[in-house]
Motif scaffolding. Structure first.
Motif, mmCIF file in Angstrom:
data_model
loop_
_atom_site.group_PDB
_atom_site.id
_atom_site.type_symbol
_atom_site.label_atom_id
_atom_site.label_comp_id
_atom_site.label_asym_id
_atom_site.label_seq_id
_atom_site.Cartn_x
_atom_site.Cartn_y
_atom_site.Cartn_z
ATOM 1 N N ASP A 62 6.502 -35.436 3.300
ATOM 2 C CA ASP A 62 7.607 -34.814 4.039
ATOM 3 C C ASP A 62 8.420 -33.896 3.136
ATOM 4 O O ASP A 62 8.796 -32.790 3.532
ATOM 5 N N VAL A 63 8.689 -34.328 1.926
ATOM 6 C CA VAL A 63 9.484 -33.539 0.974
ATOM 7 C C VAL A 63 8.753 -32.260 0.600
ATOM 8 O O VAL A 63 9.365 -31.193 0.479
ATOM 9 N N ARG A 64 7.449 -32.348 0.420
ATOM 10 C CA ARG A 64 6.651 -31.195 -0.016
ATOM 11 C C ARG A 64 6.707 -30.021 0.967
ATOM 12 O O ARG A 64 6.356 -28.907 0.606
ATOM 13 N N ARG A 65 7.145 -30.249 2.163
ATOM 14 C CA ARG A 65 7.229 -29.176 3.166
ATOM 15 C C ARG A 65 8.424 -28.255 2.925
ATOM 16 O O ARG A 65 8.552 -27.219 3.569
ATOM 17 N N TYR A 66 9.313 -28.660 2.018
ATOM 18 C CA TYR A 66 10.545 -27.910 1.776
ATOM 19 C C TYR A 66 10.528 -27.288 0.382
ATOM 20 O O TYR A 66 9.816 -27.751 -0.509
ATOM 21 N N PRO A 67 11.342 -26.235 0.171
ATOM 22 C CA PRO A 67 11.374 -25.583 -1.148
ATOM 23 C C PRO A 67 12.147 -26.415 -2.173
ATOM 24 O O PRO A 67 13.144 -27.061 -1.849
ATOM 25 N N SER A 68 11.657 -26.378 -3.400
ATOM 26 C CA SER A 68 12.393 -27.048 -4.471
ATOM 27 C C SER A 68 13.395 -26.076 -5.083
ATOM 28 O O SER A 68 13.259 -24.859 -4.967
ATOM 29 N N VAL A 69 14.395 -26.622 -5.728
ATOM 30 C CA VAL A 69 15.347 -25.801 -6.464
ATOM 31 C C VAL A 69 14.594 -25.113 -7.607
ATOM 32 O O VAL A 69 13.735 -25.712 -8.248
ATOM 33 N N ALA A 70 14.907 -23.861 -7.843
ATOM 34 C CA ALA A 70 14.233 -23.079 -8.880
ATOM 35 C C ALA A 70 14.666 -23.550 -10.265
ATOM 36 O O ALA A 70 15.859 -23.538 -10.582
ATOM 37 N N LEU A 71 13.708 -23.972 -11.061
ATOM 38 C CA LEU A 71 13.959 -24.424 -12.429
ATOM 39 C C LEU A 71 13.047 -23.657 -13.374
ATOM 40 O O LEU A 71 11.938 -23.280 -13.003
ATOM 41 N N ASN A 72 13.501 -23.453 -14.608
ATOM 42 C CA ASN A 72 12.704 -22.711 -15.583
ATOM 43 C C ASN A 72 11.476 -23.494 -16.018
ATOM 44 O O ASN A 72 11.568 -24.677 -16.355
ATOM 45 N N ASP A 73 10.330 -22.816 -16.039
ATOM 46 C CA ASP A 73 9.129 -23.418 -16.577
ATOM 47 C C ASP A 73 9.341 -23.719 -18.056
ATOM 48 O O ASP A 73 9.850 -22.885 -18.802
ATOM 49 N N GLY A 74 9.002 -24.925 -18.474
ATOM 50 C CA GLY A 74 9.062 -25.291 -19.880
ATOM 51 C C GLY A 74 10.396 -25.805 -20.363
ATOM 52 O O GLY A 74 10.493 -26.261 -21.498
ATOM 53 N N ALA A 75 11.438 -25.746 -19.554
ATOM 54 C CA ALA A 75 12.744 -26.227 -20.013
ATOM 55 C C ALA A 75 12.712 -27.730 -20.272
ATOM 56 O O ALA A 75 13.292 -28.211 -21.242
ATOM 57 N N PHE A 76 12.050 -28.467 -19.415
ATOM 58 C CA PHE A 76 11.854 -29.910 -19.559
ATOM 59 C C PHE A 76 10.374 -30.173 -19.296
ATOM 60 O O PHE A 76 9.998 -30.571 -18.193
ATOM 61 N N PRO A 77 9.517 -29.949 -20.282
ATOM 62 C CA PRO A 77 8.064 -29.933 -20.036
ATOM 63 C C PRO A 77 7.473 -31.239 -19.516
ATOM 64 O O PRO A 77 6.571 -31.219 -18.680
ATOM 65 N N LYS A 78 7.954 -32.383 -19.964
ATOM 66 C CA LYS A 78 7.372 -33.646 -19.493
ATOM 67 C C LYS A 78 7.789 -33.941 -18.058
ATOM 68 O O LYS A 78 6.977 -34.403 -17.255
ATOM 69 N N VAL A 79 9.029 -33.663 -17.719
ATOM 70 C CA VAL A 79 9.471 -33.829 -16.333
ATOM 71 C C VAL A 79 8.738 -32.830 -15.450
ATOM 72 O O VAL A 79 8.276 -33.162 -14.360
ATOM 73 N N GLN A 80 8.608 -31.596 -15.932
ATOM 74 C CA GLN A 80 7.896 -30.576 -15.166
ATOM 75 C C GLN A 80 6.463 -31.020 -14.888
ATOM 76 O O GLN A 80 5.997 -30.909 -13.746
ATOM 77 N N ALA A 81 5.768 -31.532 -15.885
ATOM 78 C CA ALA A 81 4.381 -31.974 -15.696
ATOM 79 C C ALA A 81 4.301 -33.086 -14.651
ATOM 80 O O ALA A 81 3.401 -33.089 -13.798
ATOM 81 N N ALA A 82 5.243 -34.020 -14.704
ATOM 82 C CA ALA A 82 5.238 -35.120 -13.733
ATOM 83 C C ALA A 82 5.530 -34.600 -12.327
ATOM 84 O O ALA A 82 4.884 -35.017 -11.356
ATOM 85 N N LEU A 83 6.487 -33.679 -12.204
ATOM 86 C CA LEU A 83 6.793 -33.105 -10.887
ATOM 87 C C LEU A 83 5.632 -32.266 -10.365
ATOM 88 O O LEU A 83 5.327 -32.290 -9.171
ATOM 89 N N GLN A 84 4.971 -31.535 -11.260
ATOM 90 C CA GLN A 84 3.805 -30.755 -10.843
ATOM 91 C C GLN A 84 2.690 -31.679 -10.362
ATOM 92 O O GLN A 84 2.019 -31.385 -9.369
ATOM 93 N N ALA A 85 2.497 -32.803 -11.052
ATOM 94 C CA ALA A 85 1.473 -33.759 -10.636
ATOM 95 C C ALA A 85 1.768 -34.322 -9.245
ATOM 96 O O ALA A 85 0.845 -34.660 -8.504
ATOM 97 N N LEU A 86 3.048 -34.408 -8.904
ATOM 98 C CA LEU A 86 3.452 -34.876 -7.577
ATOM 99 C C LEU A 86 3.545 -33.732 -6.562
ATOM 100 O O LEU A 86 3.919 -33.954 -5.415
ATOM 101 N N ASP A 87 3.236 -32.509 -6.997
ATOM 102 C CA ASP A 87 3.350 -31.300 -6.176
ATOM 103 C C ASP A 87 4.780 -31.091 -5.681
ATOM 104 O O ASP A 87 5.025 -30.790 -4.522
ATOM 105 N N LEU A 88 5.732 -31.247 -6.632
ATOM 106 C CA LEU A 88 7.155 -31.090 -6.302
ATOM 107 C C LEU A 88 7.854 -30.092 -7.230
ATOM 108 O O LEU A 88 9.042 -30.205 -7.473
#
Length: 180
Positions: A62-88
């Protein structure tokens, strides 16, 4: 996370309370990490968001149907990787782009956007954002990072004792907080 780490390595600052999991590795030759607390990371949306209508039946799909807040790539790389793995991660942008402060502000003003947030960061979002009743497989937290040469210093021991007392107070107030 890159700026405080650069300042630590160059000696501009002596310590930094960093956000887990985006911390130096335990085997970093220059920096030592002292873990304090952990707590769940969740998804926040503005009040009135359509996801609130789903109540306890909300799912990640349900969440994936909505836009995420724009965040800089690489600012928090481990969190980014986890969110990308969740498609968020950055549904509104092409990955690899640098996000301006204006783009982040605009996405935060989007009444349909969602943002990763935790117990202690959701109040930093502008307006009335709240955490959804949805568990995601992510943990955040706080850790003290210092130059390794200070790891045995008596002043650091005093600081750590103080921070651990404060962490224990947080854990008493918030059952979702665990001490590390």
């Amino acid at each position: 996370m890159h700026t405080p780490l650069r300042h630590l390595r160059s000696g501009v600052i002596d310590g930094w309370i960093g956000t887990y999991p985006d911390l130096p590795d335990d085997d970093d030759p220059e920096l030592a990490v002292f873990h304090l607390i952990r707590h769940p990371l969740g998804i926040a949306v503005p009040e009135g968001h359509p996801l609130w209508d789903l109540g306890a039946s909300i799912r990640l799909e349900d969440v994936r149907r909505y836009p995420s807040v724009a965040l800089n790539d690489g600012a928090f790389p481990k969190v980014q990787a986890a969110l990308q793995a969740l498609d968020l991660w950055n549904h509104t942008l092409n990955c690899g782009t640098r996000v301006s402060l204006q783009a982040t502000a605009a996405s935060l003003a989007d009444p349909l956007a969602f943002a990763p947030a935790g117990l202690f960061t959701v109040h930093l979002l502008p307006g009335a954002w709240r955490l959804l009743p949805l568990e995601i497989p992510m943990v955040s937290g706080d850790s003290l990072v210092v130059r390794r040469e200070y790891a045995e210093h008596p002043r650091l021991a005093t600081l750590l004792a103080h921070l651990r007392r404060r962490a224990a107070e947080l854990a008493e107030l918030h059952p979702e907080v665990t001490l590390v």
